[in-house]
Design a protein around this motif. Structure first.
Motif, PDB file in Angstrom:
ATOM      1  N   LYS A  96       0.805  -1.229   0.000  1.00 36.36           N
ATOM      2  CA  LYS A  96       0.000   0.000   0.000  1.00 36.36           C
ATOM      3  C   LYS A  96       0.833   1.272   0.000  1.00 36.36           C
ATOM      4  CE  LYS A  96      -4.372  -1.516   1.661  1.00 36.36           C
ATOM      5  NZ  LYS A  96      -5.341  -1.512   2.757  1.00 36.36           N
ATOM      6  N   GLY A  97       2.057   1.162   0.478  1.00 41.72           N
ATOM      7  CA  GLY A  97       2.902   2.357   0.485  1.00 41.72           C
ATOM      8  C   GLY A  97       3.567   2.568   1.828  1.00 41.72           C
ATOM      9  N   SER A  98       4.464   3.562   1.865  1.00 42.76           N
ATOM     10  CA  SER A  98       5.211   3.851   3.091  1.00 42.76           C
ATOM     11  C   SER A  98       5.201   5.351   3.332  1.00 42.76           C
ATOM     12  CB  SER A  98       6.679   3.428   2.964  1.00 42.76           C
ATOM     13  OG  SER A  98       6.761   2.190   2.303  1.00 42.76           O
ATOM     14  N   THR A  99       5.323   5.687   4.639  1.00 47.22           N
ATOM     15  CA  THR A  99       5.531   7.096   4.976  1.00 47.22           C
ATOM     16  C   THR A  99       6.760   7.152   5.860  1.00 47.22           C
ATOM     17  OG1 THR A  99       3.143   7.371   4.973  1.00 47.22           O
ATOM     18  CG2 THR A  99       4.446   9.162   5.923  1.00 47.22           C
ATOM     19  N   PHE A 100       7.777   7.893   5.406  1.00 44.12           N
ATOM     20  CA  PHE A 100       8.985   8.113   6.213  1.00 44.12           C
ATOM     21  C   PHE A 100       8.854   9.457   6.906  1.00 44.12           C
ATOM     22  CE2 PHE A 100      12.025   4.748   5.467  1.00 44.12           C
ATOM     23  CZ  PHE A 100      11.442   4.062   4.404  1.00 44.12           C
ATOM     24  N   TYR A 101       9.226   9.490   8.200  1.00 45.21           N
ATOM     25  CA  TYR A 101       9.151  10.731   8.971  1.00 45.21           C
ATOM     26  C   TYR A 101      10.530  11.038   9.485  1.00 45.21           C
ATOM     27  CZ  TYR A 101       4.144   9.601   9.427  1.00 45.21           C
ATOM     28  OH  TYR A 101       2.838   9.293   9.202  1.00 45.21           O
ATOM     29  N   PHE A 102      10.834  12.335   9.605  1.00 46.47           N
ATOM     30  CA  PHE A 102      11.957  12.711  10.477  1.00 46.47           C
ATOM     31  C   PHE A 102      11.632  14.019  11.160  1.00 46.47           C
ATOM     32  CE2 PHE A 102      13.343  14.864   6.571  1.00 46.47           C
ATOM     33  CZ  PHE A 102      13.878  16.057   7.023  1.00 46.47           C
ATOM     34  N   ARG A 103      12.211  14.133  12.365  1.00 48.23           N
ATOM     35  CA  ARG A 103      11.958  15.314  13.178  1.00 48.23           C
ATOM     36  C   ARG A 103      13.285  15.954  13.533  1.00 48.23           C
ATOM     37  NH1 ARG A 103       7.785  13.727  17.993  1.00 48.23           N
ATOM     38  NH2 ARG A 103       5.911  13.650  16.683  1.00 48.23           N
ATOM     39  N   LEU A 104      13.249  17.280  13.581  1.00 57.16           N
ATOM     40  CA  LEU A 104      14.440  18.009  14.046  1.00 57.16           C
ATOM     41  C   LEU A 104      13.982  18.976  15.122  1.00 57.16           C
ATOM     42  CD1 LEU A 104      16.004  18.970  10.581  1.00 57.16           C
ATOM     43  CD2 LEU A 104      16.767  17.139  12.124  1.00 57.16           C
TER      44      LEU A 104
END
Ligand code: ADP
Length: 827
Positions: free
Chosen positions: A817-825
């Motif tokens: 179905k898909g992917s969601t990559f997250y990053f936080r700073l």
């Protein structure tokens, strides 16, 4: 002419008197009568009527051949009420038709000059509405005219009916009197005999009274006789005097004087009521407080007050009988108290108890614990035979046990007896320790059963569970031992060393292999802290920190680091794993494995060095190539050759890819040799993102990349390195998605941090891969992504960069179905 008023024509002197009869004669219309009007009547008739009317005793005249009838008021009762006034002047044969036959011969005699006299002549007359028996004294005398010719007769009568009746009554009475007299004479002689008998009876009565007295005196129960309303004691036997406790001098005294303490105990009123009404009074188990030996004491009596009648039926006294039931009562009270105590004891007992009475085992008392064991409503079991109240308990051997207790008095005990009971609608197996004891009365007769039960269901069940657990544990243990053996074998074959630290003592124990790796003597002991001293300084703090975190969070770790063995041999690369096992006090052990990876590490370093060298070497020609292509593109901008333009575009994007790749390799080698540094500045990350999207859009036609953001967001970070993170994530989304899908990039400022998300509709990442994709050189094994080329360093580098910024990177994905990559700073 006939009315009640007297006719003037009839007002003759000879008719003046005469009361009712006179009025009747005077008011008749004589002109129509054969005799004609009175004034014309023959003189002898006038004289005779005058005499008759003025006489005060019954007189009548019969005149002429037809005996026309005249009479006075005194004659009226003889005639009765029916005949007058119609009889005035009427033919006597008509007036007295009922007796005419009888009297006609006498009339003839009189008319022939004879005077007749009758005494108590009996006749029946219609008078006063019926036929009456009458008696008369009669005299009939002829009346002659002046020529001596007999014209009529004068009748003088007096009724003797009453006299005759009285005479008759008298006769009857006399007869009766005679009869009575005869009877009386007879009775008299009987009386004489009776008198003699009576004397005998009296004598024997006196004897029997004496006997009764002596019986009463010696009766073993209290008897007293009180005479008169004032209740004077006329008789009191020893027994009643003992009860009273007032000595033996009581006869002749008043009951109330002897027993004044009864004044307020209603007894005087009871005696008085018996004396007044004659209704006996009976009391049972009545408490009576008596002063005995100077002390007011309580006794219990069954007593009666019965009225005593004299010969004429009048009450002359009251007899008091009593039975002292004090002892019985005390015994009964004790028994009741005992029963109450037993009942209370059962109700409050800390174990389940009940009493079952009789051969049917009727549940008479049961405490709540027992009722809870039964699982029934209290109202449905109390006072019912036990197997009616608990039909579910039938047929489980309990009946026989109960019967033997009840019939033979044998105590029955059972331990952990399973009983199936329908408790609150659910059939349950209950385990009980119980005792059935015979319940006996004071004589030792068995009345029923006392049942004491302890519900041990929980214990039995948990023990059974424990037994199952123990079996499972043993199985598990055996398996563990086998696994352990396998583990040791594996460790041995894999050249693994093991280590373990007691966290309470900091004591480190290591396997021989691990000992060798660290260059320790076989008997040398080491603490964790001392062992950390062997770690090369650039890894020491990190390893110490990781272990500390591990202990703190009760987790595990894995780390590669270099050590300087204690025996001074060459430095070694080790790969260590560890996991914390806490005991009940919190601090337990941390145990792990150690693998000597020096060889592999050196290989890797050599490989890295080579890659780094090659990358460096490649970088210079690639930069020139990039410059040439860019220059060519500028030059081509005024050229119409579409092929060339496209070819240059593609060449430029390939050069860019290559540059990124080489930069990646260079970065890795820098990272691993610790030569990567952050050069932070404040910049708008949204603008950076937009630039990268624009850049990557070229060469990925067909993809839709959208940027969602609310405005510029300034971050303080290393612009190039964060740029490479975004490039990495975005190019992965492009790489691992079908050519015509959408990628959504979202930049948001949230409270204290910046968050980026890159969402694709690509192949997605399998759960097992998701945990590892941020590792160096790791590539997914489980998806279509496997088919796409790569080196598995992009996410590793990205994670390193984000972590060095004290940020966070993670992925959410669903395969297919898909992917969601997250990053936080941090902001
Ligand atoms: P590379 O892409 O060169 O293999 P990366 O470190 O960038 O290396 O990615 C590691 C692995 O993660 C990839 O091999 C791929 O299997 C998986 N991956 C990364 N991004 C995605 C994505 N957007 N969709 C699916 N799989 C991905």
């Amino acid at each position: 002419m006939s009315n009640e008023s007297e006719l003037a024509v009839n007002n003759q002197p000879f008719l003046k008197s005469g009361g009712i009869a006179g009025v009747s004669i005077r008011s008749m219309d004589w002109s129509v009568h054969p005799l004609g009007v009175p004034v014309d009547w023959p003189e002898p008739l006038k004289i005779a009527i005058n005499i008759v009317l003025s006489a005060s005793f019954p007189m009548a005249v019969n005149w002429g051949p037809d005996f026309y009838h005249f009479y006075n008021d005194a004659f009226l009762p003889l005639m009765g009420t029916d005949k007058h006034p119609g009889a005035i002047g009427r033919k006597a044969s008509e007036v007295y038709s009922e007796i005419w036959e009888t009297v006609a011969p006498f009339n003839d005699k009189v008319m022939n000059g004879e005077s007749l006299k009758f005494k108590d002549m009996h006749t029946s007359l219609y008078r006063n509405g019926g036929k009456e028996e009458c008696w008369f004294d009669f005299s009939c005398s002829p009346i002659a005219d002046d020529k001596g010719i007999i014209k009529g007769m004068l009748i003088i009568a007096s009724e003797t009916t009453e006299k005759i009746i009285n005479e008759r009554r008298f006769e009857e009475t006399t007869e009766q009197l005679q009869a009575i007299n005869e009877e009386l004479t007879a009775s008299n002689s009987e009386l004489e005999v009776t008198q003699e008998n009576l004397e005998e009876i009296l004598n024997s009565l006196q004897e029997s009274e004496q006997r009764v007295r002596s019986i009463v005196e010696s009766a073993p129960f209290p008897i007293g006789v009180y005479v008169g309303r004032e209740m004077r004691i006329s008789l009191a036997n020893q027994s009643i005097m003992d009860v009273w406790g007032k000595g033996n001098n009581v006869v002749g005294k008043l009951y109330s004087d002897i027993l004044p303490e009864l004044g307020n105990q209603e007894i005087f009123a009871q005696l008085d009521a018996v004396f007044t009404t004659g209704v006996p009074f009976h009391a049972r188990n009545q408490r009576v407080d008596l002063v005995v030996d100077g002390l007011l004491q309580s006794y219990f009596f069954n007593y009666s007050f019965t009225p005593l009648y004299d010969a004429s039926g009048n009450i002359y006294g009251v007899m008091n009988t009593a039975a002292d039931v004090t002892d019985l009562n005390i015994a009964k009270q004790k028994l009741e108290q005992n029963e109450r105590n037993l009942r209370n004891m059962i109700l409050q007992a800390p174990v389940a108890m009940c009493i079952l009475l009789g051969p049917e085992h009727i549940i008479t008392v049961a405490n709540q614990l027992m009722i809870d064991i039964w699982g029934k409503e209290e109202a449905n079991v109390i006072n019912k035979p036990v197997y009616e109240a608990l039909p579910d308990a039938k047929g489980q051997g309990l009946e026989e046990a109960m019967d033997s207790v009840y019939n033979r008095g044998e105590t029955f005990k059972a331990m952990e007896q399973p009983v199936s009971l329908l408790r609150n609608g659910v059939l349950e197996e209950v385990y009980q320790n119980f005792v059935y004891e015979p319940y006996r009365d004071s004589e030792g007769n068995i009345l029923g059963i006392i049942a004491i039960t302890i519900d041990v269901t929980e214990q039995v069940k948990s023990r059974k569970l424990l037994e199952v657990n123990a079996r499972q544990l043993k199985k598990f243990n055996d398996e563990t031992i086998a696994a352990n053996e396998r583990y040791h074998m594996a460790i041995a074959t894999a050249n693994l060393g093991t280590w373990s630290v007691n966290l309470e003592t900091d004591e480190l124990s290591v396997s021989d292999r691990a000992r060798k790796m660290h260059g320790l003597d076989s008997d040398e002991s080491l603490s964790l802290t001392e062992s950390l001293q062997l770690v090369s300084p650039e890894f020491r703090d990190k390893l110490a920190g990781i272990i500390e975190q591990c202990i703190l969070h009760n987790t595990g770790f894995e780390m590669e680091y270099q050590i300087q063995p204690k025996d001074g041999s060459a430095a070694k690369w080790l790969r260590s794993t560890g996991k914390v096992y806490n005991n009940e006090r919190g601090k337990g052990t941390i145990t792990g494995t150690i693998l000597d990876i020096t060889e592999r590490k050196l290989d890797e370093l050599r490989k890295n060095d080579f890659i780094s060298m090659v990358s460096h070497e490649l970088k210079t020609p690639l930069t020139s190539l990039s410059a040439i292509v860019q220059l060519t593109q500028v030059k081509l901008s005024s050229n119409d050759d579409a092929f060339l333009k496209e070819a240059m575009g593609k060449a430029y994007s390939q050069i860019k890819r290559m540059t990124n790749l080489i930069n990646g390799f260079l970065n890795i080698s820098r990272l691993e040799s610790g030569k990567i540094y952050l050069t932070k500045s404040r910049f708008d990350i949204v603008a950076l993102g937009r630039e990268i999207i624009d850049d990557l859009s070229i060469g990925s036609e067909g993809m839709r990349i959208t940027l969602i953001q609310s405005g510029p967001i300034d971050v303080f970070a290393d612009r190039d390195k964060i740029g490479s993170v975004i490039i990495n994530l975005l190019s992965n989304s492009i790489k691992y998605s079908p050519g015509d899908s959408t990628i959504e990039v979202r930049f948001e400022a949230k409270d204290a941090f910046f968050e980026a998300s890159i969402k694709d509709e690509g192949f997605g990442i399998h759960e097992k891969d998701r945990e590892r994709i941020f590792e160096r050189y790791y590539r997914a094994q489980h998806t279509k992504a496997r088919m796409v080329s790569g080196f598995g360093i992009g996410l590793y580098l990205s994670a390193e960069i984000v972590n060095r910024h004290e940020g966070k990177i993670w992925v959410e994905s669903e395969e297919g179905k898909g992917s969601t990559f997250y990053f936080r700073l941090p902001l």
